[in-house]
Scaffold this active site. Structure first.
Site, PDB file in Angstrom:
ATOM      1  CG  HIS A   1      10.350   5.953  10.122  1.00 40.95           C
ATOM      2  ND1 HIS A   1      10.800   6.909   9.235  1.00 40.95           N
ATOM      3  CD2 HIS A   1       9.646   5.075   9.371  1.00 40.95           C
ATOM      4  CE1 HIS A   1      10.384   6.613   8.010  1.00 40.95           C
ATOM      5  NE2 HIS A   1       9.677   5.499   8.065  1.00 40.95           N
TER       6      HIS A   1
ATOM      7  CD  GLU B   1       0.198   4.529   4.400  1.00 42.02           C
ATOM      8  OE1 GLU B   1      -0.757   5.216   4.850  1.00 42.02           O
ATOM      9  OE2 GLU B   1       1.382   4.846   4.580  1.00 42.02           O
TER      10      GLU B   1
ATOM     11  NE  ARG C   1       3.529  11.358   3.773  1.00 44.11           N
ATOM     12  CZ  ARG C   1       4.687  10.803   3.405  1.00 44.11           C
ATOM     13  NH1 ARG C   1       4.970   9.577   3.767  1.00 44.11           N
ATOM     14  NH2 ARG C   1       5.570  11.499   2.695  1.00 44.11           N
TER      15      ARG C   1
ATOM     16  CG  HIS D   1       6.086   4.597  10.410  1.00 45.61           C
ATOM     17  ND1 HIS D   1       5.538   4.857   9.180  1.00 45.61           N
ATOM     18  CD2 HIS D   1       5.812   3.313  10.682  1.00 45.61           C
ATOM     19  CE1 HIS D   1       4.978   3.741   8.728  1.00 45.61           C
ATOM     20  NE2 HIS D   1       5.118   2.801   9.622  1.00 45.61           N
TER      21      HIS D   1
ATOM     22  CD  GLU E   1       0.515  -6.669   2.971  1.00 46.46           C
ATOM     23  OE1 GLU E   1       1.388  -7.352   3.526  1.00 46.46           O
ATOM     24  OE2 GLU E   1       0.398  -5.431   3.162  1.00 46.46           O
TER      25      GLU E   1
ATOM     26  CG  ASP F   1      -0.099  -0.141   2.533  1.00 44.93           C
ATOM     27  OD1 ASP F   1       1.131   0.067   2.497  1.00 44.93           O
ATOM     28  OD2 ASP F   1      -0.694  -0.453   3.571  1.00 44.93           O
TER      29      ASP F   1
HETATM   30  C1  UD1 Z   1       6.503   4.985   3.844  1.00 46.84           C
HETATM   31  C2  UD1 Z   1       5.146   4.566   3.280  1.00 46.84           C
HETATM   32  C3  UD1 Z   1       4.321   3.886   4.360  1.00 46.84           C
HETATM   33  C4  UD1 Z   1       5.102   2.767   5.029  1.00 46.84           C
HETATM   34  C5  UD1 Z   1       6.450   3.277   5.500  1.00 46.84           C
HETATM   35  C6  UD1 Z   1       7.277   2.162   6.052  1.00 46.84           C
HETATM   36  C7  UD1 Z   1       4.111   6.011   1.596  1.00 46.84           C
HETATM   37  C8  UD1 Z   1       3.389   7.251   1.317  1.00 46.84           C
HETATM   38  N1  UD1 Z   1       4.423   5.770   2.868  1.00 46.84           N
HETATM   39  O1  UD1 Z   1       6.232   5.959   4.836  1.00 46.84           O
HETATM   40  O2  UD1 Z   1       3.148   3.355   3.776  1.00 46.84           O
HETATM   41  O3  UD1 Z   1       4.366   2.303   6.126  1.00 46.84           O
HETATM   42  O4  UD1 Z   1       7.151   3.857   4.399  1.00 46.84           O
HETATM   43  O5  UD1 Z   1       8.316   2.630   6.844  1.00 46.84           O
HETATM   44  O6  UD1 Z   1       4.411   5.262   0.688  1.00 46.84           O
HETATM   45  N2  UD1 Z   1      13.881   8.625   5.443  1.00 46.84           N
HETATM   46  C9  UD1 Z   1      15.253   8.546   5.476  1.00 46.84           C
HETATM   47  N3  UD1 Z   1      15.849   7.340   5.196  1.00 46.84           N
HETATM   48  C10 UD1 Z   1      15.147   6.216   4.899  1.00 46.84           C
HETATM   49  C11 UD1 Z   1      13.737   6.303   4.886  1.00 46.84           C
HETATM   50  C12 UD1 Z   1      13.127   7.510   5.139  1.00 46.84           C
HETATM   51  O7  UD1 Z   1      15.929   9.519   5.731  1.00 46.84           O
HETATM   52  O8  UD1 Z   1      15.756   5.168   4.661  1.00 46.84           O
HETATM   53  C13 UD1 Z   1      13.227   9.928   5.727  1.00 46.84           C
HETATM   54  C14 UD1 Z   1      13.314  10.904   4.542  1.00 46.84           C
HETATM   55  O9  UD1 Z   1      13.483  12.210   5.030  1.00 46.84           O
HETATM   56  C15 UD1 Z   1      11.941  10.772   3.899  1.00 46.84           C
HETATM   57  C16 UD1 Z   1      11.069  10.572   5.136  1.00 46.84           C
HETATM   58  O10 UD1 Z   1      11.835   9.719   5.995  1.00 46.84           O
HETATM   59  O11 UD1 Z   1      11.568  11.901   3.149  1.00 46.84           O
HETATM   60  C17 UD1 Z   1       9.714   9.939   4.885  1.00 46.84           C
HETATM   61  O12 UD1 Z   1       9.807   8.785   4.055  1.00 46.84           O
HETATM   62  P1  UD1 Z   1       8.513   8.319   3.201  1.00 46.84           P
HETATM   63  O13 UD1 Z   1       8.850   7.082   2.461  1.00 46.84           O
HETATM   64  O14 UD1 Z   1       7.966   9.454   2.435  1.00 46.84           O
HETATM   65  O15 UD1 Z   1       7.423   8.035   4.315  1.00 46.84           O
HETATM   66  P2  UD1 Z   1       7.340   6.916   5.429  1.00 46.84           P
HETATM   67  O16 UD1 Z   1       6.706   7.519   6.618  1.00 46.84           O
HETATM   68  O17 UD1 Z   1       8.639   6.232   5.556  1.00 46.84           O
HETATM   69  N1  UDP Z   2      11.357  -3.213  11.294  1.00 43.93           N
HETATM   70  C1  UDP Z   2      12.743  -3.357  11.186  1.00 43.93           C
HETATM   71  N2  UDP Z   2      13.540  -2.512  11.913  1.00 43.93           N
HETATM   72  C2  UDP Z   2      13.052  -1.549  12.716  1.00 43.93           C
HETATM   73  C3  UDP Z   2      11.640  -1.392  12.807  1.00 43.93           C
HETATM   74  C4  UDP Z   2      10.826  -2.239  12.078  1.00 43.93           C
HETATM   75  O1  UDP Z   2      13.223  -4.224  10.467  1.00 43.93           O
HETATM   76  O2  UDP Z   2      13.843  -0.830  13.323  1.00 43.93           O
HETATM   77  C5  UDP Z   2      10.488  -4.091  10.490  1.00 43.93           C
HETATM   78  C6  UDP Z   2       9.350  -4.763  11.213  1.00 43.93           C
HETATM   79  O3  UDP Z   2       9.742  -5.990  11.787  1.00 43.93           O
HETATM   80  C7  UDP Z   2       8.350  -4.962  10.085  1.00 43.93           C
HETATM   81  C8  UDP Z   2       8.583  -3.765   9.212  1.00 43.93           C
HETATM   82  O4  UDP Z   2       9.874  -3.275   9.534  1.00 43.93           O
HETATM   83  O5  UDP Z   2       8.670  -6.100   9.317  1.00 43.93           O
HETATM   84  C9  UDP Z   2       7.531  -2.721   9.459  1.00 43.93           C
HETATM   85  O6  UDP Z   2       7.885  -1.587   8.757  1.00 43.93           O
HETATM   86  P1  UDP Z   2       7.266  -0.177   9.025  1.00 43.93           P
HETATM   87  O7  UDP Z   2       6.754  -0.098  10.420  1.00 43.93           O
HETATM   88  O8  UDP Z   2       8.287   0.798   8.591  1.00 43.93           O
HETATM   89  O9  UDP Z   2       6.086  -0.109   7.960  1.00 43.93           O
HETATM   90  P2  UDP Z   2       4.585  -0.655   7.944  1.00 43.93           P
HETATM   91  O10 UDP Z   2       4.579  -2.095   8.308  1.00 43.93           O
HETATM   92  O11 UDP Z   2       3.812   0.189   8.881  1.00 43.93           O
HETATM   93  O12 UDP Z   2       4.160  -0.406   6.537  1.00 43.93           O
END
Ligand code: UD1
Ligand code: UDP
Length: 368
Positions: free
Chosen positions: A240, A131, A209, A207, A117, A95
């Site tokens: 995160h 999502e 949004r 984490h 999924e 998603d």
């Molecule tokens: C994204 C997904 C969410 C998922 C989550 C898993 C969307 C809109 N959101 O949200 O569905 O649950 O990933 O974690 O697709 N950043 C870093 N390094 C990284 C990752 C992120 O610095 O490796 C920072 C960056 O500043 C980035 C911000 O986190 O702009 C947000 O990342 P983004 O992928 O937009 O949103 P998530 O909250 O991670």
């Molecule tokens: N996870 C990880 N390291 C962390 C936190 C979470 O590997 O420090 C794993 C967790 O076990 C799960 C996945 O990341 O498999 C969940 O990811 P996240 O919470 O970022 O996204 P969501 O599941 O909400 O989409």
């Protein structure tokens, strides 16, 4: 058959890597992996843990990226790649905005898409945001739907999607065979110093949004109260990398000695942390599927869930984002052994660890 697997964030990678293993083993399948790079460090951690090297990485991540920038950069970068590779099918997962944008990019090239999924729903297009809309749109675009559970299949049927729907289980359960070990030694020094024998450990993540701002502050304030009241409980919170998350979390919780704010850990460490925890407090989707496998109660820090199966099984409780509600729900589990026992039992409504094989079987039956 050329299968292009596209993913871009940590949870997609954790759930797609077991499938990539099986696709690479399958006769007659040419499996190509493309990362959008929506995540960077957190994605690389998973690729390293599974030892998979991607064929392409679009590297789109920007600091504090917007939904628009994620969508448009993926659409623009995938077009030439799809034209060059001409896969027979594109597989996306779940998603995220990567899933939706990659599916749309493939549709624009008239390439069929399979959704791993498929069929999860809350029924509220603003929660989780974005999502719920991502998965609705992705399911519309896709030709093949790999639904983890019967409930997910029924959600699709209710929307008139009845062709090529396969109930496979969730590939997250497949991942455990590669990650969980009884004699596991944590890679992260931050986890090695936790006294799992001497104190109850609560694994925390948040984490989403829609939780940024006040809801996340409420979550942190509830944890602060609990940490003050229960000095012998260790809260382990891998934070995160989103700066909007880190600002709030560190601001409220960094002074607490029994709250361990650590950098994201790799999936091997995370799954083994879950296996050794007392309970989990989270707004994550994936953790709601993983913790029940280990018989760990989960308090979901959201107002709804698209994963009702473990709620029905009694292991997961949706507690919302109000400070008092979170505090009271956790306190109940700390103080009341009966309440804890009622939630702490292993359930596996999300699969038997063979979802990836089932998906590969379906793909091998497709005439290209
Ligand atoms: C994204 C997904 C969410 C998922 C989550 C898993 C969307 C809109 N959101 O949200 O569905 O649950 O990933 O974690 O697709 N950043 C870093 N390094 C990284 C990752 C992120 O610095 O490796 C920072 C960056 O500043 C980035 C911000 O986190 O702009 C947000 O990342 P983004 O992928 O937009 O949103 P998530 O909250 O991670
Ligand atoms: N996870 C990880 N390291 C962390 C936190 C979470 O590997 O420090 C794993 C967790 O076990 C799960 C996945 O990341 O498999 C969940 O990811 P996240 O919470 O970022 O996204 P969501 O599941 O909400 O989409």
């Amino acid at each position: 058959m050329k299968v292009l697997v596209v993913f871009g964030t940590r949870p997609e990678a954790i759930k797609m890597c077991p499938l990539v293993y099986k696709l690479k083993e399958a006769d007659g399948v040419d499996c190509v992996v493309c990362l959008t790079g929506q995540h960077k460090e957190m994605l690389q951690q998973v690729m390293d843990a599974f030892g998979i090297k991607a064929d392409y990485n679009l590297g789109i991540m920007k600091d504090r990226q917007t939904l628009t920038s994620i969508t448009t950069t993926i659409l623009e970068s995938m077009e030439p790649l799809l034209k060059e590779l001409r896969p027979d099918i594109v597989l996306v997962h779940g998603d995220t905005t990567t899933s939706y944008a990659a599916a749309l990019a493939a549709f624009y090239q008239q390439i069929p898409v399979g959704h791993v999924e498929a069929g999860l729903r809350t029924g509220n297009i603003y929660s989780p945001f974005p999502e719920e809309m991502n998965r609705l749109l992705t399911d519309r675009i896709c030709t093949y739907h790999f639904a983890p559970t019967e409930k997910n299949r029924n959600n699709l049927l209710a929307e008139g999607i009845s062709k090529n729907v396969y109930v496979t289980g969730n590939t997250v359960i497949d991942a455990f065979q590669y990650t969980v070990k009884d004699d596991y030694q944590f890679a992260s020094e931050n986890l090695r110093i936790i006294d799992f024998k001497g104190c109850r450990v609560v694994a925390v993540t948040a984490h989403r949004r829609e939780n940024l701002g006040e809801p996340l502050r409420n979550i942190c304030n509830a944890i602060k109260r609990l940490a003050n009241e229960y000095p012998n409980v260790a809260f382990v919170y891998p934070v995160h990398l989103n700066p909007a998350v880190r600002e709030t979390v560190f601001d409220i919780l960094s002074s607490m000695s029994n709250v361990h704010l650590i950098d994201p850990v790799d999936v091997l460490d995370m799954h083994n942390l879950l296996a050794r925890s007392f309970m989990v407090m989270t707004d994550s989707g994936g953790l709601q599927e993983e913790a029940p496998h280990f018989g760990k109660p989960v308090l979901v820090l959201r107002t709804e869930t698209e994963r009702p199966e473990a709620v029905d099984a009694g292991t997961v409780k949706v507690v919302g984002v109000n400070e008092n509600d979170i505090y009271n729900a956790a306190k109940m589990l700390f103080d009341n052994q009966e309440a804890y026992n009622a939630m702490a039992h292993a359930v596996n409504p999300y699969g038997d660890g063979h979802a990836s094989e089932r998906i590969v079987e379906v793909l091998r039956g497709i005439d290209c």
